[in-house]
Design an enzyme around this catalytic site. Structure first.
Site, PDB file in Angstrom:
ATOM      1  N   SER A   1      -1.887   2.040   4.933  1.00 18.13           N
ATOM      2  CA  SER A   1      -0.739   0.496   5.067  1.00 18.13           C
ATOM      3  C   SER A   1      -2.029  -0.118   4.548  1.00 18.13           C
ATOM      4  CB  SER A   1      -0.712   0.427   6.056  1.00 18.13           C
ATOM      5  OG  SER A   1      -1.441   1.111   7.305  1.00 18.13           O
ATOM      6  N   CYS A   2      -3.295   0.264   3.506  1.00 17.12           N
ATOM      7  CA  CYS A   2      -4.287  -0.571   3.936  1.00 17.12           C
ATOM      8  C   CYS A   2      -4.295  -2.061   3.419  1.00 17.12           C
ATOM      9  CB  CYS A   2      -5.485  -0.121   2.757  1.00 17.12           C
ATOM     10  SG  CYS A   2      -6.050   2.254   2.278  1.00 17.12           S
TER      11      CYS A   2
ATOM     12  N   CYS B   1       1.037  -1.240   0.123  1.00 18.59           N
ATOM     13  CA  CYS B   1      -0.037  -0.020   0.002  1.00 18.59           C
ATOM     14  C   CYS B   1       0.584   1.228   0.532  1.00 18.59           C
ATOM     15  CB  CYS B   1      -0.856  -0.192   1.101  1.00 18.59           C
ATOM     16  SG  CYS B   1      -2.071   1.528   0.935  1.00 18.59           S
TER      17      CYS B   1
END
Length: 208
Positions: free
Chosen positions: A114-115, A110
């Site tokens: 921080s998906c 990501c």
């Protein structure tokens, strides 16, 4: 998706910096007042990162290894399969699953945040959220993987998938050789969190 030569994705990402700062400040305050113990907090996080959290994703991968029709459905419409299985939780509103196969290796990053599919993989590891991983994985994925202990053949095609607030990705690692006839429960033990991010292969069955 990105290839070995860079990226140009401009989608919107969530901003995790402020919540992270607040969480860290709260932890510091609790520790300072003697309400919480930092070692116990770290141990709990470690457990959810490596053990409890990834178990749902590992079970899904193991089932896909033994059920070709499920594998096909996962690759076509993972959302429908996950819903049918009753999996609920954070950050899996839309999930896509990318399968590793001979000559093709997928990895997830990501780039701006921080998906991460929490409900399938548990807590994201610290390195996944680090600026270095997020920046370098799209520029030099082979070098980063090598530094993390995964060396791919030179002719392997690299596919780097950039997660966003709209779409999370999960890698379906290749099933290790020598596991024919294994039950799903035993196969799931070979599926690690890192293999579902794409920075490692599934565990060696000889070590189980």
């Amino acid at each position: 998706m990105h290839d070995d030569h860079g990226h140009g994705n401009t989608h919107d990402h969530c901003d995790a910096s402020s919540p992270q700062i607040r969480v860290e400040a709260l932890e510091d305050l609790l520790v300072e007042r003697g309400i919480a113990d930092r070692e116990r907090i770290d141990a709990t996080i470690e457990r959810f990162e490596h053990d409890v959290g990834p178990m749902i994703g590992a079970g899904l991968v193991a089932r896909a290894w033994v059920d070709s029709s499920l594998r096909t459905r996962l690759l076509d419409d993972a959302d429908a399969v996950v819903a049918e299985l009753g999996v609920r939780g954070a950050e899996i509103e839309h999930i896509e699953i990318k399968a590793n196969e001979p000559g093709v290796h997928n990895v997830v990053v990501c780039t701006l945040c921080s998906c991460y599919p929490w409900a399938l993989l548990g807590l994201p590891p610290n390195w996944y959220k680090s600026p270095e991983y997020r920046a370098r994985m799209v520029r030099e994925p082979r070098a980063v993987l090598s530094e993390m202990g995964l060396d791919l053949e030179p002719d392997t095609e690299m596919r780097v998938w950039d997660s966003s607030s709209e779409t999370r990705f999960l890698v379906l690692p290749e099933r290790p050789a020598g596991t024919e006839g294994w039950p799903v429960e035993r196969l799931a033990e070979l599926v690690t969190r890192d293999s579902m991010i794409g920075v490692a292969r599934a565990a060696d069955p000889g070590n189980q």
